[in-house]
Design an enzyme around this catalytic site. Sequence first.
Site, PDB file in Angstrom:
ATOM      1  N   ARG A 117      10.401 -14.068  32.223  1.00 48.67           N
ATOM      2  CA  ARG A 117      11.110 -13.143  33.091  1.00 48.67           C
ATOM      3  C   ARG A 117      10.131 -12.508  34.088  1.00 48.67           C
ATOM      4  O   ARG A 117       8.914 -12.566  33.913  1.00 48.67           O
ATOM      5  CB  ARG A 117      11.770 -12.032  32.269  1.00 48.67           C
ATOM      6  CG  ARG A 117      12.958 -12.464  31.441  1.00 48.67           C
ATOM      7  CD  ARG A 117      13.427 -11.366  30.502  1.00 48.67           C
ATOM      8  NE  ARG A 117      12.509 -11.155  29.399  1.00 48.67           N
ATOM      9  CZ  ARG A 117      12.685 -10.240  28.427  1.00 48.67           C
ATOM     10  NH1 ARG A 117      13.755  -9.467  28.458  1.00 48.67           N
ATOM     11  NH2 ARG A 117      11.808 -10.124  27.451  1.00 48.67           N
TER      12      ARG A 117
ATOM     13  N   LYS B  79       7.904  -6.634  29.855  1.00 45.36           N
ATOM     14  CA  LYS B  79       7.433  -6.347  28.505  1.00 45.36           C
ATOM     15  C   LYS B  79       6.232  -5.404  28.526  1.00 45.36           C
ATOM     16  O   LYS B  79       5.585  -5.199  29.549  1.00 45.36           O
ATOM     17  CB  LYS B  79       7.049  -7.650  27.792  1.00 45.36           C
ATOM     18  CG  LYS B  79       8.236  -8.540  27.474  1.00 45.36           C
ATOM     19  CD  LYS B  79       9.248  -7.849  26.559  1.00 45.36           C
ATOM     20  CE  LYS B  79       8.719  -7.670  25.146  1.00 45.36           C
ATOM     21  NZ  LYS B  79       9.702  -6.985  24.268  1.00 45.36           N
TER      22      LYS B  79
ATOM     23  N   TYR C  27       9.773  -2.036  29.452  1.00 45.64           N
ATOM     24  CA  TYR C  27      10.059  -1.892  28.036  1.00 45.64           C
ATOM     25  C   TYR C  27       8.737  -1.589  27.332  1.00 45.64           C
ATOM     26  O   TYR C  27       7.755  -2.320  27.510  1.00 45.64           O
ATOM     27  CB  TYR C  27      10.652  -3.174  27.456  1.00 45.64           C
ATOM     28  CG  TYR C  27      12.087  -3.442  27.860  1.00 45.64           C
ATOM     29  CD1 TYR C  27      13.107  -2.565  27.509  1.00 45.64           C
ATOM     30  CD2 TYR C  27      12.423  -4.584  28.593  1.00 45.64           C
ATOM     31  CE1 TYR C  27      14.427  -2.804  27.886  1.00 45.64           C
ATOM     32  CE2 TYR C  27      13.737  -4.836  28.956  1.00 45.64           C
ATOM     33  CZ  TYR C  27      14.731  -3.938  28.610  1.00 45.64           C
ATOM     34  OH  TYR C  27      16.031  -4.187  28.978  1.00 45.64           O
TER      35      TYR C  27
ATOM     36  N   HIS D  17       8.512   0.043  23.679  1.00 45.86           N
ATOM     37  CA  HIS D  17       8.619  -0.119  22.226  1.00 45.86           C
ATOM     38  C   HIS D  17       7.349   0.375  21.525  1.00 45.86           C
ATOM     39  O   HIS D  17       6.711  -0.346  20.768  1.00 45.86           O
ATOM     40  CB  HIS D  17       8.897  -1.584  21.875  1.00 45.86           C
ATOM     41  CG  HIS D  17      10.198  -2.091  22.426  1.00 45.86           C
ATOM     42  ND1 HIS D  17      11.426  -1.615  22.023  1.00 45.86           N
ATOM     43  CD2 HIS D  17      10.463  -3.034  23.381  1.00 45.86           C
ATOM     44  CE1 HIS D  17      12.386  -2.233  22.681  1.00 45.86           C
ATOM     45  NE2 HIS D  17      11.835  -3.081  23.514  1.00 45.86           N
TER      46      HIS D  17
ATOM     47  N   GLU E 146      13.852   1.368  27.197  1.00 49.04           N
ATOM     48  CA  GLU E 146      14.640   1.427  25.961  1.00 49.04           C
ATOM     49  C   GLU E 146      14.949   2.839  25.487  1.00 49.04           C
ATOM     50  O   GLU E 146      15.744   3.029  24.561  1.00 49.04           O
ATOM     51  CB  GLU E 146      13.933   0.643  24.841  1.00 49.04           C
ATOM     52  CG  GLU E 146      12.718   1.321  24.233  1.00 49.04           C
ATOM     53  CD  GLU E 146      11.440   1.195  25.057  1.00 49.04           C
ATOM     54  OE1 GLU E 146      10.404   1.707  24.614  1.00 49.04           O
ATOM     55  OE2 GLU E 146      11.487   0.571  26.148  1.00 49.04           O
TER      56      GLU E 146
ATOM     57  N   ASP F 103      10.409  -5.988  17.691  1.00 47.00           N
ATOM     58  CA  ASP F 103       9.476  -5.236  18.528  1.00 47.00           C
ATOM     59  C   ASP F 103       9.456  -3.756  18.178  1.00 47.00           C
ATOM     60  O   ASP F 103       8.588  -3.018  18.636  1.00 47.00           O
ATOM     61  CB  ASP F 103       9.776  -5.434  20.020  1.00 47.00           C
ATOM     62  CG  ASP F 103      11.234  -5.278  20.373  1.00 47.00           C
ATOM     63  OD1 ASP F 103      12.013  -4.811  19.516  1.00 47.00           O
ATOM     64  OD2 ASP F 103      11.621  -5.635  21.501  1.00 47.00           O
TER      65      ASP F 103
END
Length: 369
Positions: A15, A73, A92, A94, A116, A268
């Site tokens: 991505r 990510k 993101y 996490h 998130e 994750d």
Amino acid sequence: MQIGIPKEIKNNENRVAITPAGVINLVHAGQSVAVETRAGVVAGYSDQDYIDAGAIIVDAATAWGQDMVIKVKEPLASEYQYFRPGLILYTYLHLAANRPLTEALLASRVTAIGYETMIAPDGSLPLLTPMSQVAGRMAVQLGSQFLQTQYGGKGVLLGSVPGVAKCHVVIIGGGVVGLNAAKIALGMGAQVTVLDINPKILARIDDEFEGKVQTLFSDHQNLTLAVAAADLVIGAVLIPGAVAPKLVTAAMIRNMAPGSVVVDIPIDQGGIFETTTHATTFADPVYVVDGVIHYAVANIPGAVPKTATDALTAVTIPYAAKIGKLGVTDAAKADRMIFTGVNTYAGELTEQAVAESLNLPFHSLSTRL
């Protein structure tokens, strides 16, 4: 504001954080955009596409050197070298299951905004939703694949054929991931059970599927029985910002038939299975514990980068434009969604769920702005 788009370097993460259409939106909002060369190629977007949209093409260091960096990510350790005071990182994150990254962000005084944890007034997670939809739908496809004998599975067809018992798919969690997994599993002809602790969610699923999906309250007994009877178990539980609860014990896994499959989507965030000990990659996606195949890839939507990139950009770029226009401090004051997304700010951890998960000091962002 100058905005950088680095190429994703996580294993098989195809991505990219922005489409050319997203670049056009940012440029029209008065921002400049620098995209790392070939960042979008696998997702279907060439460097020329970005140039035509108004971006410049740069190397990795230059992309990371902009005022704000937008990613898909979380940064890997090799990217920590680019951290610096004043950098705005929008991706993101996490962090609850990633102490090294959290500590690196804090030490470098990076303002990190996690997709998130951006919570809408109705409690939904709009920036997580499109990837949850993709992950839920793909989880069933992946689980079906690994049930095949050549992958070590028990050798069963998810939808079976007339006269033969259907496969049993158990989905733990009835949120966006679980709902989308149930749609695909039911569509493929499986017997589907969804467990959740929220009676309203169970009622919604019962209505959505007109009673064709078995709904169960998620307690220890129901989990134990459902997991033991399952051919495929999909973990779909998320607590925003926090480490995932370990709901499925090792004893439950031992009761599953050899060759069964589990897919731990929130890996994750630490995962919901005691036996998913570590995240995997597309290059080596599974491992076997007590005869059960564990699929634990942490970036499932990366396998369909065109669909995932298009869906992600649609929800992330409007907030990026607002941050670019107002700056992160004023944007967070003006927009509660952005406020809730700020995980680290000026060397302090401002996301309470992350602080509790990692046992680190928490500082309320409202007292810092």
